[in-house]
Scaffold this active site. Structure first.
Site, short mmCIF file in Angstrom:
data_model
loop_
_atom_site.label_atom_id
_atom_site.label_comp_id
_atom_site.label_asym_id
_atom_site.label_seq_id
_atom_site.Cartn_x
_atom_site.Cartn_y
_atom_site.Cartn_z
N GLY A 172 0.78 -1.23 0.00
CA GLY A 172 0.00 0.00 0.00
C GLY A 172 0.81 1.28 0.00
O GLY A 172 0.24 2.36 -0.16
N ARG A 199 5.11 -9.51 -8.28
CA ARG A 199 5.01 -8.39 -9.20
C ARG A 199 3.88 -7.50 -8.72
O ARG A 199 3.09 -7.89 -7.86
CB ARG A 199 4.68 -8.92 -10.60
CG ARG A 199 5.84 -9.68 -11.22
CD ARG A 199 5.55 -9.91 -12.69
NE ARG A 199 6.62 -10.68 -13.31
CZ ARG A 199 7.78 -10.18 -13.73
NH1 ARG A 199 8.03 -8.88 -13.58
NH2 ARG A 199 8.69 -10.93 -14.29
N ALA A 200 3.81 -6.29 -9.31
CA ALA A 200 2.76 -5.35 -8.94
C ALA A 200 1.40 -5.99 -9.17
O ALA A 200 1.18 -6.64 -10.19
CB ALA A 200 2.88 -4.09 -9.78
N SER A 203 -0.24 -1.91 -7.60
CA SER A 203 0.72 -0.84 -7.37
C SER A 203 1.52 -0.55 -8.64
O SER A 203 1.46 -1.30 -9.59
CB SER A 203 1.66 -1.26 -6.24
OG SER A 203 2.51 -2.29 -6.69
N ASP A 260 -9.33 -6.91 0.82
CA ASP A 260 -8.04 -7.19 1.43
C ASP A 260 -8.35 -7.41 2.90
O ASP A 260 -7.87 -6.71 3.76
CB ASP A 260 -7.11 -5.98 1.22
CG ASP A 260 -5.65 -6.41 1.18
OD1 ASP A 260 -5.38 -7.60 1.34
OD2 ASP A 260 -4.80 -5.53 0.98
#
Lengths: 509, 509
Positions: A172, A199-200, A203, A260
């Protein structure tokens, strides 16, 4: 039926393309969403049916398979496969009970996670599981069952050493590339740190994306193990090793729903670490107004859940709560972040202080996992390793072992297009919205375009005059630059105010 | 971008196919699941992106759209459309709050249902909504808000008469084709009964599928209205009129999850009826060991919820709880059911008694909606209309008006392949599993193959000798017959026992 690869990427859902006049489709009676089972060479997958009316995509007696599905079965075009109406996945009863709000047992989670890892769930069933687990919260024993089942769904590495360390951040915070500093520091100290990174997902860059600027990150497991044995550490992408593969499938539906939940976060992180063979983990939970966790009570609840599950799984866990009010470092995007990391390793005066400090503190905590190190001594040891150049040397060795990309951080290849965001009036930077700045960097092309992203020239508390440059946005393509500029004009992510408007730090660390 | 129809039926989810090298896809940064907005002529839709690596499906600067999406925009191949990264649907905040377990208000439901009807939700978001509403149950006022929002999402018919009647069954009982008898009876009595029916969702035939054996059912709204004005009734498919269209979208995810929660069932049924302009509704709730509702307390809870919401929406509702222990009539599948219906209308001695009796009782209840009819007289009136041949005449008029298919029920076109299920030993038929017999009929090809299905020769309580034929399965294709035979050999849906083993009827009706 003869099989045919249909070159469509359906993002982790197996899709079978059947012509409308095909006999298998007819038997299923008009159900465009129904599933079929495809068998070949003793392997089988389930796939959702999409009905096709165009013989150039699939012909009447052909079975088309989406890219993922085709790859899973390891097929060649034209090979013969057997198709039958799918029986429901074995765990469907347990799924329906969870949808109805029941508490599930260990066997239920094993069955569900096994079906998920085997790609037996459709997107609809996956979403149902994720949402049903989100609501009413899994209790902490269920989170343990889920984590344990996720470990069991894939490979599990064993390094045959008593101390295997790792660090992880719940995410985050853009630019938070501490792993690329912590790994060479603790490896130089002699600790085993087989870091596999992601990996992203949402983000502008994951550690794997940024490391990829410096070296290859997609390595076969055998080569990875060898590098870890030789250099005590690595920085590779976790996707090639089949560690807790169910997690990767779940992420494909959690992301678009911005789900999340604490239970799923804990299961996701801890299952990967256990599967990678870690014995000790330092976990970074940043708090801030635009971080994932926004208050200290929330951070403490999350910490306790992590600790409970880690204990049940035999993992030694040290949670640190950190300052998540703004991005870490200056660069956001693979090349920009790689530049920041290399500047810290080279003790370059332009290195971002906050990134250096945070990495040293985390590395210090990890070093203190070694029972021979006295509590409080870790930070000093880490600083000595960094300042002496031993961390840089270790990083260069790891880069060379993984396959160097010869990145020159003094001359980084940034996107050729750029624009600047200016301060609209004089004042003090009183807020930086992590989410919005990440969105701008993504629209500019990061992480796909390595040189795209955002370079922050001002951070919290900095005084600015009207017209000062707050940050510079880099892009590789005109369309990307335009999308980023539009997002920026709606909100530039910076709040300019008085010095008293800067939110206080909740944390010591 | 130039648009191209991709002939793939993605079942109510808009899918956009973009080539991997396309600039729009790149700007979205690797997110195969992300959404784009497609605009043309002042209209817009959202679509989920699938990435394509084959230029014969879509080329680099083309936008491919799945069949549904293409049809919604009313496009021609090659037309230019504008594509941009999708903003999230406006109701996403409300959806996230529901996922978190909050109670939603009227405005929230209006926003969500509006986005669903406008195809702005992906399958993942739809599933999240459905599962979040399932868990913890919507409270009854929320069910009202949802129903009301579903009516508002589409057209609403107004017949300009004080009494517009309809009947509906909550489903789950094969062969239950009472609507095709009730409509001609009450229409012959002079009541307005504009019945729109559904096609099969998980069953071997819906009323629309069976009616389609006799007449056209896909009629434009204007023609339908004319038929209703002329003949006081119709039996058409509800899908062409845009009545509560959000419901059709929700069904696409409820079905594979077998979710049929009370709140969603009530909203689905009542919104369609209100939108069709009904003022009075008789609702059939069957109970039985393999029916949707399995106990009287459950039926009573469901009845109260229906009554509360109907009252809030100004609909006069009469709930009847019926015998759902076994299929109604003998035939299961479009042609077989049409044969049963016509036998009842013609007072043929081979007509199934249970279908006739149930239809007369339901018609009687509807007739009693007329305040001039004394309570208890409805059944007798309905029976007179049926016995006198007036119901048959009215049905023939409706069939002619909708466009007759010249079905000859004395010589029905059944599937050319068949097999028989035999009693394994002597005894009494003590149970028929509605779900399994429906599954066998579907696998045999119903409803797609009109002449496929199951013809029941024995019903509950019938004595059988070893080797007696329990039912005959008809199929049009060998593969279908084989799938049905396999299902039948796993479980033939019949339980043979003693007379005391037959489950008792819970209900008087």
């Amino acid at each position: 039926m003869a099989v045919r690869r249909v070159a469509i990427d359906t993002w982790r859902e197996n899709v079978a393309y059947l012509h409308r006049d095909c006999s298998v489709y007819r038997a299923e009676g008009f159900q465009a969403l129904s599933k079929i089972e495809v068998r070949v060479n003793g392997q089988h997958i389930l796939a959702t049916v999409n009905v096709v009316d165009d013989a150039s995509i699939v012909e009447c007696n052909e079975l088309g398979l989406s890219e993922d599905a085709f790859a899973q079965l390891g097929l060649e075009n034209g090979q013969t496969v057997t198709v039958s109406p799918a029986e429901q996945p074995a765990s469907m009863g347990a799924l329906f009970r969870k949808i109805d709000g029941e508490r599930l047992g260990r066997e239920d989670f094993l069955a569900i996670v096994n079906d998920i890892a085997g790609h037996h769930y459709s997107k609809i069933e996956l979403t149902a599981f994720v949402v049903a687990c989100n609501r009413g919260e899994l209790d902490r024993e269920e989170v343990f069952f889920l984590s344990d089942a996720m470990v069991a769904s894939g490979q599990r590495l064993d390094w045959h050493e008593p101390l295997v360390v790792d660090k992880h951040c719940i995410g985050g915070i853009p630019g938070n590339r501490t792993s690329m500093l912590v790994v060479p520091i603790v490896a130089a100290h002699g600790m085993l740190c087989p870091k596999t990174s992601s990996r992203a997902i949402t983000s502008p860059a994951g550690t794997a994306d940024t490391m990829e600027v410096l070296a290859n990150v997609e390595l076969p497991l055998e080569q990875l193990s060898e590098i870890v044995r030789d250099h005590r550490g690595c920085l590779a992408w976790g996707g090639t090793a089949q560690l807790a593969p169910a997690d990767d499938v779940l992420i494909s539906v959690e992301r678009p729903l911005s789900i999340d939940s604490p239970g799923q976060m804990v299961a996701s992180i801890l299952s990967k670490k256990i599967a990678a063979g870690s014995t000790h983990l330092v976990l970074d939970i940043p708090i801030g107004p635009s971080a994932k966790v926004r208050s200290m009570p929330e951070a403490q609840r999350l910490r306790r859940l992590f600790e409970y599950v880690a204990h049940r799984m035999g993992l030694s866990l040290d949670v640190v709560i950190t300052d998540g009010r703004q991005p870490v470092g200056n660069g956001i995007g693979p090349v920009l972040e790689a530049r920041d990391v290399m500047r810290v390793l080279e003790n370059d005066p332009r290195a971002p202080i906050d990134l250096r400090q945070k990495a040293l503190r985390l590395a210090g905590r990890l070093i203190e996992c070694n029972p021979d190190v006295r509590g409080g001594d870790g930070y000093g040891i880490a600083r000595d390793i960094l300042d002496s150049g031993r961390a840089l040397a270790r990083m260069q060795a790891i880069i060379a072992a993984q396959g160097s990309k010869n990145f020159d951080h003094n001359n980084p290849q940034l996107g050729s297009l750029s624009f600047e965001a200016l301060a609209p009036f004089a004042g003090v930077v009183a807020g930086i919205d992590n989410l919005q700045i990440a969105r701008i960097a993504r629209l500019a092309g990061a992480p796909k375009v390595q040189g795209a992203g955002v370079d922050l020239l001002r951070k919290l508390g900095d005084a600015v005059e009207q017209g000062d440059v707050l940050y510079r946005v880099y892009a590789g393509y005109g369309a990307d630059l335009e999308f980023a500029r539009q997002a920026c004009s709606r909100s530039n992510a910076y709040r300019i105010g008085a010095i008293g408007d800067v939110p206080r730090v909740f944390v010591e660390f």
